[in-house]
Design a protein around this motif. Sequence first.
Motif: not given
Length: 417
Positions: A297-315
């Motif tokens: 459930l915790g990860i689900q709160d972060r999914l919007p951040l993980l949806e960004k196309l331009s994330l760097k691997p470190s992010e």
Amino acid sequence: MKQYLPRQLTELVKAISEQAAGQGQRVYLVGGIVRDMLLGYPNFDIDLVVEGNAVKLAQQVAVTSQAGLLVHRRFGTAKLRYDNFTLDLATARKETYARPGVLPTVTPGTLKDDLFRRDFSINAMAISLASNDYGELIDPYNGGSDLERGVIRIMHPDSFNDDATRILRGVCYEQRFGFGFEAETGRVLERDITILDTISGDRIRHELEHIFEEERPELVIKRLGELGVLHAINPSLKSNGWIFEKFDKARSLKKPTQLLSLYFCLLIYAFSEKDLEQFLTRLNMPAKLSRAMRDTLGIQDRLPLLEKLSLKPSEIYYLLQDYQLLAIRANAIASESATIRRHLQLFLAKLRYVRTSLDGEELERLGISTGPEMGKVLRILHKAKLDGEVKTRADEESLVLSLKAGDFPNDPESPWG
Ligand code: ATP
Ligand code: MG
């Protein structure tokens, strides 16, 4: 029986039966193996019932056949452990239930008593191993005819009331074999669903685990949903098309490590935190799996951040590093977004393994002092490696030298706070 059991096993059970006869006891094959033998399904989970004293018999057999021995004297049961299989021996017993949900009072009994205390008629058959009637089917409660007709039938109307886990077991068999409940059994089952409240968390969880070992547990979950059993366990538990799709996907993964735990995480995917805490308490869920389910459930709160196309691997790495792998896997199955799935997969397949080439000792040799400075340099190196800014050991060395020259970027630790 000769065709069904491997030769080694046939000879062993024969030898056991002869030793039993020497002690004036009789031995029978019982339960699932008899049922599966009649159905022609493979099953080498061997349960033996002894009219007499199973512990005494097992002690002798352990010596003559050089098996490991585990005894539960209180229950009159014993387990013999061989190289590739185990044999369970139990003293034939009679059970009486004082109250729903509590464990029964057990007294020694005949084979017939022992078969009568079982969950369903199809599980209440035995095969004699004694020399005078070796191989004979003993079926006092017509389990054979129920098996032929495809019927799940309880032994008596109080059965679910005595032990409501049988509700879960019954649905499991119904779906595994494509059978139906006998009319009276079906009626009593629906009446007794509330009795599940008397069952301990450990026992409910154990039955759910049993269900998750089925080839298609979602069929069982769906049926439990229709009957109102899921609701009785936790009002937020639902079965729907989503569960079908995701359970199937979990199975199709190349390495279904921890499939059982993955099913648990998917089962609660749509829960609120509060529902989840209720569920974990109700099932007395072990700490590690509880943590993975909370993380799911915790990860689900972060999914919007993980949806960004331009994330760097470190992010991606910093977003996920504190969560249990199981929870990340569950989200990689559950998420509907291809971008999110790609990012989670990247973490699972690659980022979590990234290590710097230089270790603390080598950094010291390059003039970095141990302590906070070292930690900071290691984090900067790790980040640069994650993002592909350094590849070789030489790259890392030149980065360290440039850092020493005073060119310190911000400490990358936890850029998300
Ligand atoms: P499976 O193929 O699912 O393992 P099984 O019949 O071998 O089926 P087990 O859970 O291994 O099932 O239990 C062995 C036997 O013990 C059953 O066949 C049944 O006769 C009896 N049994 C198990 N649980 C119960 C129960 N809650 N109440 C009554 N009898 C039970
Ligand atoms: Mg079994």
